[in-house]
Design an enzyme around this catalytic site. Structure first.
Site, PDB file in Angstrom:
ATOM      1  N   GLU A 214     -22.847  -5.022 -50.436  1.00 60.43           N
ATOM      2  CA  GLU A 214     -22.881  -3.857 -49.561  1.00 60.43           C
ATOM      3  C   GLU A 214     -21.480  -3.557 -49.039  1.00 60.43           C
ATOM      4  O   GLU A 214     -20.750  -4.457 -48.638  1.00 60.43           O
ATOM      5  CB  GLU A 214     -23.827  -4.135 -48.394  1.00 60.43           C
ATOM      6  CG  GLU A 214     -24.109  -2.932 -47.538  1.00 60.43           C
ATOM      7  CD  GLU A 214     -25.178  -3.215 -46.508  1.00 60.43           C
ATOM      8  OE1 GLU A 214     -26.297  -2.702 -46.677  1.00 60.43           O
ATOM      9  OE2 GLU A 214     -24.889  -3.951 -45.549  1.00 60.43           O
TER      10      GLU A 214
ATOM     11  N   ASP B 244     -26.109  -9.368 -49.316  1.00 61.56           N
ATOM     12  CA  ASP B 244     -26.021  -8.716 -48.012  1.00 61.56           C
ATOM     13  C   ASP B 244     -25.288  -9.699 -47.097  1.00 61.56           C
ATOM     14  O   ASP B 244     -25.907 -10.551 -46.464  1.00 61.56           O
ATOM     15  CB  ASP B 244     -27.425  -8.398 -47.487  1.00 61.56           C
ATOM     16  CG  ASP B 244     -27.394  -7.691 -46.147  1.00 61.56           C
ATOM     17  OD1 ASP B 244     -26.407  -6.976 -45.862  1.00 61.56           O
ATOM     18  OD2 ASP B 244     -28.351  -7.851 -45.371  1.00 61.56           O
TER      19      ASP B 244
ATOM     20  N   ASP C 249     -32.427  -9.744 -44.364  1.00 59.74           N
ATOM     21  CA  ASP C 249     -31.202 -10.092 -45.093  1.00 59.74           C
ATOM     22  C   ASP C 249     -31.505 -10.187 -46.593  1.00 59.74           C
ATOM     23  O   ASP C 249     -30.726  -9.724 -47.433  1.00 59.74           O
ATOM     24  CB  ASP C 249     -30.636 -11.432 -44.605  1.00 59.74           C
ATOM     25  CG  ASP C 249     -30.441 -11.481 -43.107  1.00 59.74           C
ATOM     26  OD1 ASP C 249     -29.413 -10.988 -42.623  1.00 59.74           O
ATOM     27  OD2 ASP C 249     -31.346 -12.010 -42.424  1.00 59.74           O
TER      28      ASP C 249
END
Length: 170
Positions: free
Chosen positions: A68, A8, A141
């Site tokens: 992502e 992430d 996160d």
């Protein structure tokens, strides 16, 4: 299958989650947050991301990396910075010879929670359930990165089952 590293990315914090996927089992290995020195220049933070991520990848030797996909929010500057951090992650994936996968945030949320608009707390709760891991106190996160890895493991499992079915029923 192998070791999956979920990332992430961010320009201040980059979360990571590491799982082992084999047959129909998902095994938790590690997670963390790479802190990138908020007062340093942007270029220095990207360099720090490269170094820290390289150490994580050296230690765990992932076969697959899932990152992502970029989503466009109201702050264009933030989106550009996120894109640069993603670029570092993509380059490190290539450097270590890993298979790269990208997933949209809604697809990840749908895979792990069943709901594409789930909140970060709902994602953390789902990760806790999937991995039998207490996520209390873990930064979003890292839980988001673990969710990416879980979602990829589920896709790998589905692809494997589909291939088996096709071989059994030509």
């Amino acid at each position: 299958m192998g070791i999956i590293l979920g990332l992430d990315p961010g320009s201040q914090y980059t979360g990571y989650g590491i799982l082992k996927s084999h047959q129909d089992k998902i095994e938790y290995l590690s997670h963390g947050v790479l802190q990138l020195g908020g007062r340093a220049s942007f270029a220095a933070r990207l360099h720090e991301l490269s170094g820290q991520l390289g150490r994580v990848m050296e230690q765990w030797r992932p076969t697959d990396v899932v990152v992502e996909k970029v989503f466009l929010g109201p702050n264009v500057d933030s989106a550009f910075k996120l894109g640069h951090a993603r670029g570092v992650c993509l380059a490190m994936t290539a450097q270590f010879g890993c298979q790269l996968h990208e997933m949209a945030p809604r697809a990840v949320k749908k895979a792990v929670t069943g709901y594409g608009a789930a909140s970060k707390d709902q994602v953390a709760l789902a990760v806790s359930s999937w991995l039998r891991l207490d996520t209390t106190g873990i930064r979003h996160d890292a839980t988001d990165a673990l969710a990416l890895a879980v979602a990829r493991a589920l896709v790998n499992e589905s692809e494997t089952r589909l291939k088996q079915m096709m071989m059994e029923n030509p």
